[in-house]
Design an enzyme around this catalytic site. Sequence first.
Site, mmCIF file in Angstrom:
data_model
loop_
_atom_site.group_PDB
_atom_site.id
_atom_site.type_symbol
_atom_site.label_atom_id
_atom_site.label_comp_id
_atom_site.label_asym_id
_atom_site.label_seq_id
_atom_site.Cartn_x
_atom_site.Cartn_y
_atom_site.Cartn_z
ATOM 1 N N HIS A 193 -4.028 1.430 7.880
ATOM 2 C CA HIS A 193 -2.682 2.012 7.846
ATOM 3 C C HIS A 193 -2.605 3.128 6.790
ATOM 4 O O HIS A 193 -2.112 4.221 7.062
ATOM 5 C CB HIS A 193 -1.673 0.895 7.550
ATOM 6 N N GLU A 194 -3.121 2.833 5.578
ATOM 7 C CA GLU A 194 -3.013 3.821 4.489
ATOM 8 C C GLU A 194 -3.926 5.022 4.719
ATOM 9 O O GLU A 194 -3.550 6.158 4.436
ATOM 10 C CB GLU A 194 -3.325 3.167 3.131
ATOM 11 N N HIS A 241 -2.473 7.593 6.949
ATOM 12 C CA HIS A 241 -1.501 8.485 6.302
ATOM 13 C C HIS A 241 -2.168 9.765 5.779
ATOM 14 O O HIS A 241 -1.546 10.825 5.750
ATOM 15 C CB HIS A 241 -0.821 7.792 5.115
ATOM 16 N N GLN A 251 3.071 10.048 0.919
ATOM 17 C CA GLN A 251 4.359 9.336 0.887
ATOM 18 C C GLN A 251 5.134 9.587 -0.400
ATOM 19 O O GLN A 251 6.311 9.243 -0.485
ATOM 20 C CB GLN A 251 4.143 7.826 1.060
ATOM 21 N N CYS A 256 6.332 0.101 6.799
ATOM 22 C CA CYS A 256 5.886 1.281 6.064
ATOM 23 C C CYS A 256 7.048 1.749 5.194
ATOM 24 O O CYS A 256 8.179 1.822 5.673
ATOM 25 C CB CYS A 256 5.484 2.376 7.053
ATOM 26 N N LEU A 257 6.747 2.054 3.932
ATOM 27 C CA LEU A 257 7.813 2.491 3.022
ATOM 28 C C LEU A 257 8.479 3.770 3.523
ATOM 29 O O LEU A 257 9.624 4.045 3.170
ATOM 30 C CB LEU A 257 7.257 2.692 1.606
ATOM 31 N N GLY A 283 0.839 -1.190 0.000
ATOM 32 C CA GLY A 283 0.000 0.000 0.000
ATOM 33 C C GLY A 283 0.872 1.237 0.000
ATOM 34 O O GLY A 283 2.029 1.190 0.425
HETATM 35 NI NI NI Z 1 2.787 3.507 5.595
#
Ligand code: NI
Length: 181
Positions: A138-139, A142, A52, A95-96, A47
């Site tokens: 999670h997404e 963000h 991000q 997480c990226l 995701g």
């Molecule tokens: Ni993340």
Amino acid sequence: MPAVEDIVLAPDTRLRTECAPIDEIDDSVRALAAHMLEDMYATDGCGLAAPQVGELVQLVVIDVDYGKSKRNPYVLINPKIIVADGEERETGEGCLSFPGITVRVSRPSHVVVEARNLDGDLMRYEAKDNLMAVCLQHEIDHLHGVTMVDHLRPLQRARKMREYEDALAAGARPGDVDVED
Ligand code: NI
């Protein structure tokens, strides 16, 4: 730009910002979604949220079937969690934007989300006890300036942030996770 260099890393303030809803699904939104999917697949993420990649708008891409040969991408525009209930479940999340660490986060096990797709249709997604349920929460976090470490207690968060700084200093890149946690 190679995908890994495109990813905004914590503690960048763009990851702490409330993102704006998208009014019109135009070519720039379609291009952003395509770009994010490309970055997500290039970094082996399941995701990715627009902040991000530095775009402060309410768009996320998800593919919980990542790693399999067939891609199954979802693009969610202005997603809203309309139900979050069920037993709390703890899962190891990566997480990226936090390369090199995994964080145990407890979240409701059942969610219902409404979002527009790229055609402008209002879609409803329901997930229970699976990666999709975790990934949706999670997404969407963000988009409201919330990251996985915000779910930790202060001491635990401080410990994870030190671990993250060490991982970065050791050269961790987006997509790297800590396999020990
Ligand atoms: Ni993340």
